[in-house]
Design a protein around this motif. Structure first.
Motif, PDB file in Angstrom:
ATOM      1  N   UNK A 161       0.750  -1.194   0.052  1.00 23.83           N
ATOM      2  CA  UNK A 161       0.093   0.026   0.087  1.00 23.83           C
ATOM      3  C   UNK A 161       0.990   1.018  -0.150  1.00 23.83           C
ATOM      4  N   UNK A 162       0.915   2.041  -1.039  1.00 23.42           N
ATOM      5  CA  UNK A 162       1.724   2.904  -1.171  1.00 23.42           C
ATOM      6  C   UNK A 162       1.136   4.242  -1.560  1.00 23.42           C
ATOM      7  N   UNK A 163       1.474   5.647  -0.745  1.00 27.93           N
ATOM      8  CA  UNK A 163       1.044   6.593  -1.010  1.00 27.93           C
ATOM      9  C   UNK A 163       2.169   7.562  -1.423  1.00 27.93           C
ATOM     10  N   UNK A 164       1.832   8.400  -2.671  1.00 26.25           N
ATOM     11  CA  UNK A 164       2.719   9.392  -3.188  1.00 26.25           C
ATOM     12  C   UNK A 164       2.182  10.761  -2.965  1.00 26.25           C
ATOM     13  N   UNK A 165       2.803  11.663  -2.269  1.00 22.84           N
ATOM     14  CA  UNK A 165       2.336  13.075  -1.926  1.00 22.84           C
ATOM     15  C   UNK A 165       3.091  14.052  -2.587  1.00 22.84           C
ATOM     16  N   UNK A 166       2.588  14.734  -3.555  1.00 25.09           N
ATOM     17  CA  UNK A 166       3.133  15.752  -4.336  1.00 25.09           C
ATOM     18  C   UNK A 166       3.260  15.410  -5.629  1.00 25.09           C
ATOM     19  N   UNK A 167       2.259  15.636  -6.444  1.00 29.81           N
ATOM     20  CA  UNK A 167       2.236  15.289  -8.204  1.00 29.81           C
ATOM     21  C   UNK A 167       2.591  16.211  -8.870  1.00 29.81           C
ATOM     22  N   UNK A 188      -2.432   8.640  -5.092  1.00 27.48           N
ATOM     23  CA  UNK A 188      -1.725   9.874  -5.564  1.00 27.48           C
ATOM     24  C   UNK A 188      -2.301  11.002  -5.116  1.00 27.48           C
ATOM     25  N   UNK A 189      -1.403  11.835  -4.179  1.00 20.94           N
ATOM     26  CA  UNK A 189      -2.282  12.836  -3.571  1.00 20.94           C
ATOM     27  C   UNK A 189      -1.434  14.226  -3.710  1.00 20.94           C
ATOM     28  N   UNK A 190      -2.334  15.379  -3.783  1.00 21.37           N
ATOM     29  CA  UNK A 190      -1.951  16.787  -4.014  1.00 21.37           C
ATOM     30  C   UNK A 190      -3.179  17.545  -3.835  1.00 21.37           C
ATOM     31  N   UNK A 191      -2.516  18.709  -3.009  1.00 19.49           N
ATOM     32  CA  UNK A 191      -3.595  19.652  -2.897  1.00 19.49           C
ATOM     33  C   UNK A 191      -4.186  20.430  -3.799  1.00 19.49           C
ATOM     34  N   UNK A 192      -3.648  20.547  -5.064  1.00 25.49           N
ATOM     35  CA  UNK A 192      -4.006  21.131  -6.241  1.00 25.49           C
ATOM     36  C   UNK A 192      -5.043  20.159  -7.205  1.00 25.49           C
ATOM     37  N   UNK A 206      -6.411   9.330  -7.217  1.00 25.72           N
ATOM     38  CA  UNK A 206      -6.201  10.607  -6.841  1.00 25.72           C
ATOM     39  C   UNK A 206      -7.028  10.923  -5.402  1.00 25.72           C
ATOM     40  N   UNK A 207      -6.343  11.512  -4.562  1.00 24.60           N
ATOM     41  CA  UNK A 207      -6.968  12.083  -3.499  1.00 24.60           C
ATOM     42  C   UNK A 207      -6.326  13.471  -3.094  1.00 24.60           C
ATOM     43  N   UNK A 208      -6.984  14.380  -2.668  1.00 24.54           N
ATOM     44  CA  UNK A 208      -6.512  15.890  -2.382  1.00 24.54           C
ATOM     45  C   UNK A 208      -6.346  16.181  -1.226  1.00 24.54           C
ATOM     46  N   UNK A 209      -6.443  15.200  -0.103  1.00 21.23           N
ATOM     47  CA  UNK A 209      -5.941  15.304   1.354  1.00 21.23           C
ATOM     48  C   UNK A 209      -5.327  13.983   1.714  1.00 21.23           C
ATOM     49  N   UNK A 210      -5.342  13.863   3.210  1.00 16.85           N
ATOM     50  CA  UNK A 210      -4.881  12.773   3.945  1.00 16.85           C
ATOM     51  C   UNK A 210      -5.770  11.549   3.813  1.00 16.85           C
ATOM     52  N   UNK A 211      -5.200  10.378   4.031  1.00 12.99           N
ATOM     53  CA  UNK A 211      -6.142   9.336   4.172  1.00 12.99           C
ATOM     54  C   UNK A 211      -5.741   8.429   5.357  1.00 12.99           C
ATOM     55  N   UNK A 234       0.370   9.439   7.071  1.00 19.62           N
ATOM     56  CA  UNK A 234      -0.132   8.404   6.103  1.00 19.62           C
ATOM     57  C   UNK A 234       0.778   6.910   6.443  1.00 19.62           C
ATOM     58  N   UNK A 235       1.648   7.031   7.244  1.00 22.36           N
ATOM     59  CA  UNK A 235       2.850   5.973   7.314  1.00 22.36           C
ATOM     60  C   UNK A 235       2.120   4.935   8.407  1.00 22.36           C
ATOM     61  N   UNK A 236       2.013   3.804   8.175  1.00 22.89           N
ATOM     62  CA  UNK A 236       1.601   2.742   9.261  1.00 22.89           C
ATOM     63  C   UNK A 236       2.870   2.311   9.884  1.00 22.89           C
ATOM     64  N   UNK A 237       2.430   1.185  10.594  1.00 20.03           N
ATOM     65  CA  UNK A 237       3.506   0.518  11.534  1.00 20.03           C
ATOM     66  C   UNK A 237       4.675  -0.033  10.670  1.00 20.03           C
ATOM     67  N   UNK A 238       5.931   0.419  11.171  1.00 22.45           N
ATOM     68  CA  UNK A 238       7.021  -0.164  10.247  1.00 22.45           C
ATOM     69  C   UNK A 238       7.140   0.243   8.943  1.00 22.45           C
TER      70      UNK A 238
END
Length: 335
Positions: A161-167, A188-192, A206-211, A234-238
């Motif tokens: 499960x991977x999140x990328x912040x900043x597109x 894929x996360x960006x506020x724009x 796409x997501x515009x906020x945290x999850x 957004x980071x989980x355990x380990x």
């Protein structure tokens, strides 16, 4: 050195874009070859077709925000001048070989060269484009290299499960590559909100906020300190957080309280200037660049090039691209 048919004899001067002050630049006459190049055994002369503007790094250079401690580390391969300015800076140039060894003559090549209409470099500094890759898209090669190196640093696995912040371009390329690993769930996360259309063109969620804070890996590529806070949340355990942003001389608060220690997170830097140590026995810079060019053959990646201008227009266009171009991804310069 051989010359392609119907090409003029090599001249000694070319035209290049130079940053001359804070937020200022101009096109200047400049030597066709950098000092010392003429001593090389095998040289090629390249007529530029396109170059790409790397908005993140070039904006820092344009505004004189490269820290003095990093002047040496941040030199581009064929940079001329010294930081802060005047400096000829850039590293995404695609052109045609007009003079050089027979096996390269007439080929379209990529070179880590600044915005310059013609240049002479060692033959080893150019990489022919793979068959089927349009020259217009090949300007993304340096960005793709950065994305590849970032994923090598993060080492994602099947099903992660991977999140990328900043597109920006790099963030989108990282997310696109990660999504091609079997079983991964990539967000894929960006506020724009303007980034949503491009992300979806690449097949990304796409997501515009945290999850949810359940990610195995989070990659931060926004270039903004607030994005790092989002990534940590957004980071989980380990989990591993890969920091791909470069802030220049900006101070960045890192919120390492709350769950950072209880969840035993790893915060890891990534920088394209060095190949990941675990890959060094089998990879070098030339092989990595060749891989990046091969990965660019998907037509959907044309969505990352969102602007274009003529080389002669750079003096009036560069400030707009680097200052006001919030919605610009890769900007292509046409020679």
């Amino acid at each position: 050195m051989q010359r392609a048919p119907d090409t003029p004899s090599t001249e000694t001067m070319a035209r290049a874009w130079w940053v001359t002050g804070a937020g200022k630049g101009e096109i200047q006459e400049t030597p066709l070859a950098d000092p010392g190049v003429e001593k090389q055994v095998e040289l090629v002369t390249v007529q530029a077709l396109y170059s790409g503007i790397s908005r993140g790094t070039e904006s820092l250079v344009f505004h004189g925000r490269v820290p003095g401690t990093e002047y040496t580390a941040m030199r581009a391969p064929f940079q001329a001048g010294d930081f802060p300015w005047p400096v000829k800076y850039g590293y995404a140039n695609v052109g045609k070989v007009t003079e050089g060894p027979e096996d390269l003559l007439g080929q379209t090549v990529f070179c880590l060269y600044p915005h310059q209409n013609r240049y002479r470099v060692p033959a080893s500094a150019v990489t022919p484009l793979p068959k089927g890759l349009p020259a217009k898209r090949a300007i993304l090669a340096a960005n793709m290299e950065t994305a590849v190196n970032g994923l090598w640093d993060g080492a994602p696995a099947v099903g992660d499960r991977i999140a990328v912040v900043g597109l920006g371009v790099v963030g989108l390329l990282v997310a696109w590559l990660a999504s091609r690993i079997p079983g991964t769930r990539v967000t894929a996360i960006d506020t724009n909100p303007e980034r949503q259309a491009v992300a979806e063109q690449l097949g990304l969620t796409f997501s515009s906020g945290s999850g949810a804070d359940d990610h195995d890996m989070v990659i931060h590529a926004s270039g903004h300190p607030s994005g790092l806070e989002t990534a940590l949340g957004l980071a989980g355990q380990e989990a591993t957080i890969v920091e791909m942003s470069w802030y220049g001389d900006q101070l960045v608060p890192a919120p390492l309280g709350a769950a950072f220690h209880p969840r035993r997170m790893t915060l890891k830097s990534s920088q394209v200037g060095q190949i990941v140590p675990s890959r060094v026995p089998r990879w070098d810079y030339r092989k990595r660049l060749a891989l990046a060019l091969e990965l660019l053959q998907d037509d959907t990646l044309d969505a990352l090039i969102t602007g274009e201008c003529r080389f002669d227009d750079l003096p009036k266009s560069m400030a707009r691209i680097l200052i006001d171009g919030r919605d610009t991804l890769c900007h292509r310069v046409v020679f």
